[in-house]
Design a protein around this motif. Structure first.
Motif, PDB file in Angstrom:
ATOM      1  N   GLY A 181      23.922  25.397   3.853  1.00 35.57           N
ATOM      2  CA  GLY A 181      23.872  26.644   4.114  1.00 35.57           C
ATOM      3  C   GLY A 181      24.370  27.642   2.975  1.00 35.57           C
ATOM      4  N   SER A 182      25.099  27.007   1.946  1.00 31.55           N
ATOM      5  CA  SER A 182      25.304  27.712   0.727  1.00 31.55           C
ATOM      6  C   SER A 182      24.347  27.623  -0.433  1.00 31.55           C
ATOM      7  N   GLY A 183      23.311  26.775  -0.292  1.00 28.21           N
ATOM      8  CA  GLY A 183      22.322  26.858  -1.417  1.00 28.21           C
ATOM      9  C   GLY A 183      22.314  25.438  -1.779  1.00 28.21           C
ATOM     10  N   ASN A 184      21.862  24.980  -2.937  1.00 29.65           N
ATOM     11  CA  ASN A 184      21.278  23.879  -3.706  1.00 29.65           C
ATOM     12  C   ASN A 184      22.815  23.356  -3.895  1.00 29.65           C
ATOM     13  N   VAL A 185      22.885  21.818  -3.619  1.00 30.11           N
ATOM     14  CA  VAL A 185      24.237  20.910  -4.018  1.00 30.11           C
ATOM     15  C   VAL A 185      23.611  19.860  -4.934  1.00 30.11           C
ATOM     16  N   TYR A 186      24.268  19.701  -5.848  1.00 35.73           N
ATOM     17  CA  TYR A 186      24.083  18.625  -6.856  1.00 35.73           C
ATOM     18  C   TYR A 186      25.074  17.756  -6.978  1.00 35.73           C
ATOM     19  N   LYS A 187      24.522  16.376  -6.922  1.00 33.76           N
ATOM     20  CA  LYS A 187      25.515  15.224  -7.143  1.00 33.76           C
ATOM     21  C   LYS A 187      25.192  14.147  -8.051  1.00 33.76           C
ATOM     22  N   ARG A 188      26.156  13.699  -8.649  1.00 34.36           N
ATOM     23  CA  ARG A 188      25.830  12.779  -9.865  1.00 34.36           C
ATOM     24  C   ARG A 188      25.456  11.289  -8.937  1.00 34.36           C
ATOM     25  N   TYR A 189      24.855  10.601  -9.675  1.00 39.99           N
ATOM     26  CA  TYR A 189      24.861   9.058  -8.852  1.00 39.99           C
ATOM     27  C   TYR A 189      26.061   8.022  -9.402  1.00 39.99           C
ATOM     28  N   GLU A 190      26.577   8.128 -10.310  1.00 34.32           N
ATOM     29  CA  GLU A 190      27.654   7.424 -10.893  1.00 34.32           C
ATOM     30  C   GLU A 190      27.594   6.209 -10.558  1.00 34.32           C
ATOM     31  N   GLU A 212      23.573   4.686 -16.526  1.00 34.61           N
ATOM     32  CA  GLU A 212      23.705   5.847 -15.841  1.00 34.61           C
ATOM     33  C   GLU A 212      24.900   6.845 -16.687  1.00 34.61           C
ATOM     34  N   SER A 213      25.829   5.967 -17.042  1.00 32.08           N
ATOM     35  CA  SER A 213      26.895   6.844 -18.079  1.00 32.08           C
ATOM     36  C   SER A 213      26.615   7.486 -19.076  1.00 32.08           C
ATOM     37  N   GLU A 214      25.086   7.084 -19.526  1.00 29.02           N
ATOM     38  CA  GLU A 214      24.655   7.714 -20.729  1.00 29.02           C
ATOM     39  C   GLU A 214      24.056   9.046 -20.213  1.00 29.02           C
ATOM     40  N   VAL A 215      23.473   9.303 -19.142  1.00 31.56           N
ATOM     41  CA  VAL A 215      22.995  10.320 -18.588  1.00 31.56           C
ATOM     42  C   VAL A 215      23.663  11.419 -18.095  1.00 31.56           C
ATOM     43  N   GLY A 216      24.931  11.105 -17.383  1.00 33.47           N
ATOM     44  CA  GLY A 216      25.541  12.005 -16.608  1.00 33.47           C
ATOM     45  C   GLY A 216      24.842  13.019 -15.928  1.00 33.47           C
ATOM     46  N   SER A 217      25.055  14.377 -15.897  1.00 38.93           N
ATOM     47  CA  SER A 217      24.193  15.276 -15.033  1.00 38.93           C
ATOM     48  C   SER A 217      22.860  15.413 -15.566  1.00 38.93           C
ATOM     49  N   ARG A 218      22.760  15.312 -16.823  1.00 36.86           N
ATOM     50  CA  ARG A 218      21.471  15.655 -17.768  1.00 36.86           C
ATOM     51  C   ARG A 218      21.634  15.032 -19.177  1.00 36.86           C
ATOM     52  N   THR A 230      35.273  16.840 -19.568  1.00 37.31           N
ATOM     53  CA  THR A 230      34.929  15.995 -18.256  1.00 37.31           C
ATOM     54  C   THR A 230      33.706  16.816 -17.732  1.00 37.31           C
ATOM     55  N   PRO A 231      32.895  16.481 -16.804  1.00 38.02           N
ATOM     56  CA  PRO A 231      31.650  17.087 -16.260  1.00 38.02           C
ATOM     57  C   PRO A 231      32.059  17.838 -15.133  1.00 38.02           C
ATOM     58  N   GLY A 232      31.532  19.255 -14.982  1.00 40.77           N
ATOM     59  CA  GLY A 232      31.727  19.828 -13.886  1.00 40.77           C
ATOM     60  C   GLY A 232      30.732  20.084 -12.977  1.00 40.77           C
ATOM     61  N   TYR A 233      30.776  20.203 -11.725  1.00 40.74           N
ATOM     62  CA  TYR A 233      29.688  20.180 -10.849  1.00 40.74           C
ATOM     63  C   TYR A 233      29.545  21.570  -9.892  1.00 40.74           C
ATOM     64  N   LEU A 234      28.343  22.053  -9.611  1.00 39.81           N
ATOM     65  CA  LEU A 234      28.333  23.129  -8.755  1.00 39.81           C
ATOM     66  C   LEU A 234      28.334  22.871  -7.445  1.00 39.81           C
ATOM     67  N   ILE A 235      29.384  23.024  -6.723  1.00 46.72           N
ATOM     68  CA  ILE A 235      29.398  22.626  -5.364  1.00 46.72           C
ATOM     69  C   ILE A 235      29.936  23.996  -4.228  1.00 46.72           C
ATOM     70  N   CYS A 255      29.468  22.168 -17.655  1.00 41.55           N
ATOM     71  CA  CYS A 255      28.757  22.244 -16.254  1.00 41.55           C
ATOM     72  C   CYS A 255      27.209  22.437 -16.649  1.00 41.55           C
ATOM     73  N   ASP A 256      26.414  21.262 -16.497  1.00 40.00           N
ATOM     74  CA  ASP A 256      25.233  20.991 -16.799  1.00 40.00           C
ATOM     75  C   ASP A 256      24.122  22.191 -16.069  1.00 40.00           C
ATOM     76  N   GLU A 257      24.483  22.365 -14.726  1.00 31.33           N
ATOM     77  CA  GLU A 257      23.709  23.178 -13.850  1.00 31.33           C
ATOM     78  C   GLU A 257      23.502  24.419 -14.244  1.00 31.33           C
ATOM     79  N   LEU A 258      24.794  25.138 -14.866  1.00 33.95           N
ATOM     80  CA  LEU A 258      24.771  26.351 -15.382  1.00 33.95           C
ATOM     81  C   LEU A 258      24.632  26.487 -16.993  1.00 33.95           C
ATOM     82  N   ASP A 259      24.520  25.319 -17.612  1.00 33.36           N
ATOM     83  CA  ASP A 259      24.504  25.204 -18.869  1.00 33.36           C
ATOM     84  C   ASP A 259      25.686  25.888 -19.625  1.00 33.36           C
ATOM     85  N   THR A 260      26.930  25.622 -19.215  1.00 32.93           N
ATOM     86  CA  THR A 260      27.975  26.577 -19.574  1.00 32.93           C
ATOM     87  C   THR A 260      28.987  25.674 -19.917  1.00 32.93           C
ATOM     88  N   LEU A 261      29.995  25.911 -20.937  1.00 30.84           N
ATOM     89  CA  LEU A 261      30.924  25.165 -21.233  1.00 30.84           C
ATOM     90  C   LEU A 261      32.208  25.988 -20.895  1.00 30.84           C
TER      91      LEU A 261
END
Length: 273
Positions: free
Chosen positions: A77-86, A107-113, A192-197, A223-229
Motif C-alpha cells: 500500500g505504500s508503494g514499491n519495497v526493495y529487499k536485498r538477498y543477503e 552476493e556480497s559483491e553486488v549489494g543493492s546494485r 553501510t547500505p540504506g534501504y527505502l522501506i 541508498c542505491d534506490e535513490l542514488d544518494t549518500l
C-alpha cells in the motif's frame, strides 16, 4: 531498442533465467531447481561436495557498462519495497542480452546494485569493476573467484571526487575508513547500505553491527534506490535511526528528514562537534 525492453519485467526475468539455464546446460553444469516458489533463489548449482544458491538477474546494458541489481521488489500500500538477498543466495548470475555474456558475482559483491564497466572511461579509478573480471567462464567453479579487497567502492569514489582524503586502515579496526577533516584531523567512518522501506531510508544501526560512538565517528549510508549518500554522526542516535523521504500519515516532531542528512548538505559544517 532491444526487443526485451518491451517485455514486462517478470517475463523478461523468466526469459533471462531460461537463457542462463541453457548456457549452464551447454557447459554440462547440473541445475537443481527448488521444489516450490517460496525460495528467494532461482536454482542451486552443485560443485564437488558444495551447493551454491543462485539468483539470476538481467544485466542492463548502458553503453559503457552494465548494471546488475541485487534486490527483489514487491508492492504494498505504500508503494514499491526493495529487499536485498543477503544470506538467501550465494551468487548472482547476471546475463546481458545485448552482449550475449554471462557474469558470476558473490552476493556480497553486488549489494543493492553493482556497475560493471565494459569500456574505459575518461578517468579509470582503482576501484572500477571491470566486467571481464566477472565473466562466468573465468570464475567457475567458485573456488577461483577473487573476492574484492575493498568495500564501499562507490562511497570511496564519491569522497575522492569531492576532494576528500580517504585512508583505509592497515590493521583490523571496527570502522571502515579514516576520512580527512578540513582541519587536518580524521573521522573514523563506517559505511553501510540504506534501504527505502515504507517511505523511510532504513539501515541496520543496531549497536552490534554499526560500532558505537566510542569506536566510530561518522556513518555513511549509501541508498542505491535513490542514488544518494547520507551522513549521520554516530553520537546523534543510540541504537537505530531512519530518514523520512515521504510525508507520514500523522505529524511527528521526531521526524528525521532524509534531505537534511544528504552528504553534500552536511559536509563539512554539520559534523563538527
Amino acid at each position: 531498442m532491444h526487443p526485451l525492453d518491451e517485455m514486462p519485467s517478470h517475463r523478461k526475468g523468466d526469459y533471462t533465467e531460461a537463457v542462463v539455464v541453457a548456457e549452464l546446460t551447454r557447459r554440462e553444469i547440473p541445475v537443481l531447481r527448488p521444489m516450490n516458489d517460496n525460495e528467494r533463489y532461482d536454482f542451486v548449482l552443485p560443485w564437488d561436495d558444495r551447493y551454491f544458491s543462485i539468483q539470476v538477474k538481467t544485466a542492463a546494458y548502458e553503453g559503457n557498462g552494465l548494471t546488475i541489481r541485487g534486490v527483489s521488489q514487491h508492492t504494498n500500500g505504500s508503494g514499491n519495497v526493495y529487499k536485498r538477498y543477503e544470506d538467501d543466495v550465494d551468487f548472482f548470475i547476471g546475463y546481458c542480452h545485448e552482449l550475449e555474456s554471462m557474469y558470476l558475482l558473490p552476493e556480497s559483491e553486488v549489494g543493492s546494485r553493482v556497475f560493471l564497466r565494459t569500456e574505459a572511461g575518461k578517468q579509470n579509478h582503482r576501484t572500477t569493476n571491470w566486467a571481464e573480471d566477472y565473466e562466468f567462464d573465468n570464475n567457475w567453479p567458485p573456488e577461483t573467484i577473487s573476492l574484492p579487497q575493498q568495500d564501499g567502492r562507490r562511497v570511496i569514489e564519491t569522497l575522492e571526487d569531492a576532494g576528500i582524503g580517504v585512508h583505509e586502515p592497515t590493521t583490523d579496526r571496527p570502522y571502515d575508513l579514516l576520512v580527512e577533516s578540513p582541519n587536518g584531523g580524521y573521522y573514523r567512518t563506517t559505511i553501510t547500505p540504506g534501504y527505502l522501506i515504507e517511505g523511510r531510508i532504513r539501515f541496520d544501526g543496531k549497536a552490534n553491527v554499526v560500532p558505537d560512538a566510542t569506536k566510530t565517528d561518522l556513518v555513511l549510508v549509501q541508498c542505491d534506490e535513490l542514488d544518494t549518500l547520507y551522513l549521520v554522526r554516530r553520537d546523534e542516535y543510540d541504537v537505530t535511526i531512519s530518514f523520512r523521504v515521504e510525508e507520514p500519515k500523522k505529524e511527528d516532531s521526531r521526524i528525521n528528514w532524509a534531505e537534511d542528512y544528504e552528504f553534500d548538505e552536511r559536509w563539512p559544517d554539520d559534523i563538527a562537534n
